[in-house]
Motif scaffolding. Structure first.
Motif, PDB file in Angstrom:
ATOM      1  N   GLY A 184      38.636   7.538 -17.645  1.00 59.74           N
ATOM      2  CA  GLY A 184      37.476   6.749 -18.083  1.00 59.74           C
ATOM      3  C   GLY A 184      37.232   5.490 -17.269  1.00 59.74           C
ATOM      4  O   GLY A 184      37.988   5.149 -16.361  1.00 59.74           O
ATOM      5  N   TYR A 185      36.133   4.787 -17.610  1.00 61.80           N
ATOM      6  CA  TYR A 185      35.763   3.523 -16.959  1.00 61.80           C
ATOM      7  C   TYR A 185      35.912   2.384 -17.958  1.00 61.80           C
ATOM      8  O   TYR A 185      35.517   2.557 -19.105  1.00 61.80           O
ATOM      9  CB  TYR A 185      34.304   3.606 -16.470  1.00 61.80           C
ATOM     10  CG  TYR A 185      33.829   2.323 -15.816  1.00 61.80           C
ATOM     11  CD1 TYR A 185      34.004   2.104 -14.458  1.00 61.80           C
ATOM     12  CD2 TYR A 185      33.232   1.319 -16.586  1.00 61.80           C
ATOM     13  CE1 TYR A 185      33.592   0.924 -13.869  1.00 61.80           C
ATOM     14  CE2 TYR A 185      32.819   0.134 -16.001  1.00 61.80           C
ATOM     15  CZ  TYR A 185      32.996  -0.048 -14.640  1.00 61.80           C
ATOM     16  OH  TYR A 185      32.594  -1.221 -14.073  1.00 61.80           O
ATOM     17  N   PRO A 186      36.431   1.202 -17.569  1.00 60.19           N
ATOM     18  CA  PRO A 186      37.020   0.906 -16.266  1.00 60.19           C
ATOM     19  C   PRO A 186      38.378   1.582 -16.093  1.00 60.19           C
ATOM     20  O   PRO A 186      39.136   1.725 -17.043  1.00 60.19           O
ATOM     21  CB  PRO A 186      37.150  -0.621 -16.284  1.00 60.19           C
ATOM     22  CG  PRO A 186      37.247  -0.993 -17.723  1.00 60.19           C
ATOM     23  CD  PRO A 186      36.468   0.045 -18.474  1.00 60.19           C
ATOM     24  N   GLY A 187      38.661   1.968 -14.843  1.00 61.39           N
ATOM     25  CA  GLY A 187      39.832   2.800 -14.582  1.00 61.39           C
ATOM     26  C   GLY A 187      41.150   2.058 -14.503  1.00 61.39           C
ATOM     27  O   GLY A 187      42.211   2.651 -14.719  1.00 61.39           O
ATOM     28  N   GLY A 188      41.107   0.760 -14.202  1.00 60.91           N
ATOM     29  CA  GLY A 188      42.342  -0.005 -14.033  1.00 60.91           C
ATOM     30  C   GLY A 188      43.283   0.094 -15.218  1.00 60.91           C
ATOM     31  O   GLY A 188      44.456   0.482 -15.071  1.00 60.91           O
ATOM     32  N   PRO A 189      42.791  -0.231 -16.413  1.00 55.70           N
ATOM     33  CA  PRO A 189      43.688  -0.176 -17.579  1.00 55.70           C
ATOM     34  C   PRO A 189      44.247   1.227 -17.832  1.00 55.70           C
ATOM     35  O   PRO A 189      45.410   1.377 -18.225  1.00 55.70           O
ATOM     36  CB  PRO A 189      42.782  -0.603 -18.745  1.00 55.70           C
ATOM     37  CG  PRO A 189      41.663  -1.366 -18.110  1.00 55.70           C
ATOM     38  CD  PRO A 189      41.481  -0.796 -16.744  1.00 55.70           C
ATOM     39  N   GLU A 190      43.441   2.271 -17.565  1.00 59.49           N
ATOM     40  CA  GLU A 190      43.885   3.658 -17.772  1.00 59.49           C
ATOM     41  C   GLU A 190      45.014   4.030 -16.800  1.00 59.49           C
ATOM     42  O   GLU A 190      46.034   4.596 -17.201  1.00 59.49           O
ATOM     43  CB  GLU A 190      42.703   4.619 -17.519  1.00 59.49           C
ATOM     44  CG  GLU A 190      41.853   4.866 -18.736  1.00 59.49           C
ATOM     45  CD  GLU A 190      42.613   5.658 -19.774  1.00 59.49           C
ATOM     46  OE1 GLU A 190      42.718   6.889 -19.624  1.00 59.49           O
ATOM     47  OE2 GLU A 190      43.132   5.040 -20.728  1.00 59.49           O
ATOM     48  N   ILE A 191      44.818   3.692 -15.526  1.00 58.82           N
ATOM     49  CA  ILE A 191      45.846   3.998 -14.515  1.00 58.82           C
ATOM     50  C   ILE A 191      47.124   3.233 -14.842  1.00 58.82           C
ATOM     51  O   ILE A 191      48.225   3.781 -14.806  1.00 58.82           O
ATOM     52  CB  ILE A 191      45.323   3.677 -13.090  1.00 58.82           C
ATOM     53  CG1 ILE A 191      44.226   4.682 -12.709  1.00 58.82           C
ATOM     54  CG2 ILE A 191      46.461   3.691 -12.067  1.00 58.82           C
ATOM     55  CD1 ILE A 191      43.642   4.514 -11.323  1.00 58.82           C
ATOM     56  N   ASP A 192      46.967   1.965 -15.208  1.00 61.29           N
ATOM     57  CA  ASP A 192      48.112   1.114 -15.573  1.00 61.29           C
ATOM     58  C   ASP A 192      48.902   1.758 -16.718  1.00 61.29           C
ATOM     59  O   ASP A 192      50.136   1.881 -16.672  1.00 61.29           O
ATOM     60  CB  ASP A 192      47.543  -0.262 -15.994  1.00 61.29           C
ATOM     61  CG  ASP A 192      48.620  -1.315 -16.155  1.00 61.29           C
ATOM     62  OD1 ASP A 192      49.809  -0.990 -15.999  1.00 61.29           O
ATOM     63  OD2 ASP A 192      48.263  -2.473 -16.457  1.00 61.29           O
ATOM     64  N   ARG A 193      48.175   2.215 -17.729  1.00 58.24           N
ATOM     65  CA  ARG A 193      48.817   2.802 -18.926  1.00 58.24           C
ATOM     66  C   ARG A 193      49.562   4.094 -18.568  1.00 58.24           C
ATOM     67  O   ARG A 193      50.725   4.266 -18.923  1.00 58.24           O
ATOM     68  CB  ARG A 193      47.730   3.085 -19.969  1.00 58.24           C
ATOM     69  CG  ARG A 193      48.221   3.527 -21.331  1.00 58.24           C
ATOM     70  CD  ARG A 193      47.062   3.771 -22.287  1.00 58.24           C
ATOM     71  NE  ARG A 193      46.153   4.827 -21.852  1.00 58.24           N
ATOM     72  CZ  ARG A 193      46.387   6.126 -21.990  1.00 58.24           C
ATOM     73  NH1 ARG A 193      47.502   6.541 -22.556  1.00 58.24           N
ATOM     74  NH2 ARG A 193      45.526   7.024 -21.553  1.00 58.24           N
TER      75      ARG A 193
END
Ligand code: KG4
Ligand code: ZN
Length: 343
Positions: A184-193
């Motif tokens: 999903g967007y924003p992608g930063g938090p998703e990749i981090d998780r």
């Protein structure tokens, strides 16, 4: 751009931020945040990104209300204000103009000065809101959806840009990478998780400009290498190994930032390192920089969460610094979408 005026003691400031999709107003008095109201525009989520005209229209709709809430929460009236600090770049020009024009009108009505603040300077001063004890020379890594730069500060309001990205910002690398991975967007938090559950040595993605004595960054190659990797391995493989791929991608994105920040900190004998902007929320980047700064005997600071994302308290804090040394802006100050950080 600013002129000098030392007539009025600047104690209580209204900060206003409308550079993108957050309408925010804050009251700062004697360096203390009395209120910091942030309204995030939801209207853009259905378009998968910020629509500039809609952002301006939302700011117009909300700005008076948000300023009223900031005053009310602070328990003061507009007559108690000694000055106004407003973002006038960089950002979306139509969005910036809403806050700027509102501030000019209010400043004129109240017969108080206003000052235009650079949004990046605001982010840097968000760190001083949380950590007034920051020591100079201070080195700040600015990492957001639109910016990746290393800024050396020998003292207050004194900036030397050591290097910046030549193409994408690191936040974009996270967002575009996440999109390629189907996240999903924003992608930063998703990749981090997801990265927390993965092996960061699973695949070695390229590190750009890691060698050499410069502080420039580049993120377009990392994004392309992910695209090629996904095409080579196929969807099923990617789905199965998602945490490992996220961890490997995140490590590649962060390693260059950490390496160059620490190299610059040593070279310029920084007494403190800071990290600001949305990507400063990244857990790997935080722990890595904290660890390496501690090992080098250098203080490391990140702003409190509410001062990391776009907010008006940080704009008020930067404006306060400028107003306290007698600066204010002329009435014909304009908005600049690509405004550079200047002393
Ligand atoms: O500073 P910011 O709130 O907005 C501007 O770009 O001005 O930064 C947003 C960026 C997005 O690219 C988002 O993916 C990234 O910050 N971000 C993160 C994390 N949280 C937000 N990137 C990596 N890890 C995170 N935990
Ligand atoms: Zn920002």
């Amino acid at each position: 751009m600013s002129s000098k005026s030392s007539e009025r003691k600047i104690i209580t400031i209204l900060g206003l931020e409308t550079s993108c999709d957050e309408t925010s107003a804050a009251i700062l008095s004697e360096g203390r945040v009395l209120s910091n109201i942030v309204s995030s525009q939801e209207i853009h989520s259905r378009f998968g990104g910020v629509v500039p005209e809609l952002a301006s229209r939302e700011h117009i709709r909300l700005v008076t209300k948000i300023v009223g809430q900031a005053l009310q929460t602070a328990g003061i009236s507009a007559d108690d204000l000694d000055g106004i600090a407003v973002t006038h770049g960089p950002g979306l020009v139509g969005a910036l103009l809403v806050g700027l024009n509102f501030s000019k009108g209010l400043a004129q009505a109240l017969n108080i000065p206003f000052i235009g603040v650079n949004h990046i300077e605001g982010h840097i001063y968000g760190n001083f809101l949380s950590h007034p004890e920051i020591k100079f020379p201070h080195l700040t890594l600015v990492v957001s959806g639109g910016h990746t730069q290393l800024v050396l500060m020998p003292g207050h309001l004194n900036y030397e840009i050591l290097g910046k990205t030549r193409d994408d910002a690191v936040g974009e690398a996270f967002d575009k990478g996440a999109k390629l991975l189907g996240l999903g967007y924003p992608g930063g938090p998703e990749i981090d998780r997801l990265a927390k559950k993965g092996d960061d040595d699973f695949h070695r993605f390229p590190r750009s400009f890691l060698k050499g004595d410069n502080y420039e960054f580049s993120y377009s190659g990392l994004k392309t290498s992910l695209l090629v990797y996904i095409e080579e391995k196929g969807r099923e493989y990617v789905e199965k190994n998602m945490p490992h791929i996220c961890a490997s991608y995140q490590k590649a994105a962060c390693e260059v930032l950490v390496d160059k920040t620490m190299r610059a900190a040593r070279k310029y004998e920084a007494r403190s390192v800071g990290m600001v902007g949305g990507v400063a929320a990244n857990s790997l980047l935080r722990s890595w920089l904290a660890e390496q700064s501690a090992a080098a005997g250098i203080d490391f600071h990140v702003p409190a969460f509410e001062y990391c994302t776009d907010n008006a308290a940080m704009i008020a804090m930067a404006g306060r610094q400028r107003m306290q040394r007698g600066e204010h802006s002329p009435n014909d100050l304009n908005a600049y979408p690509a405004l550079k950080l200047s002393n």
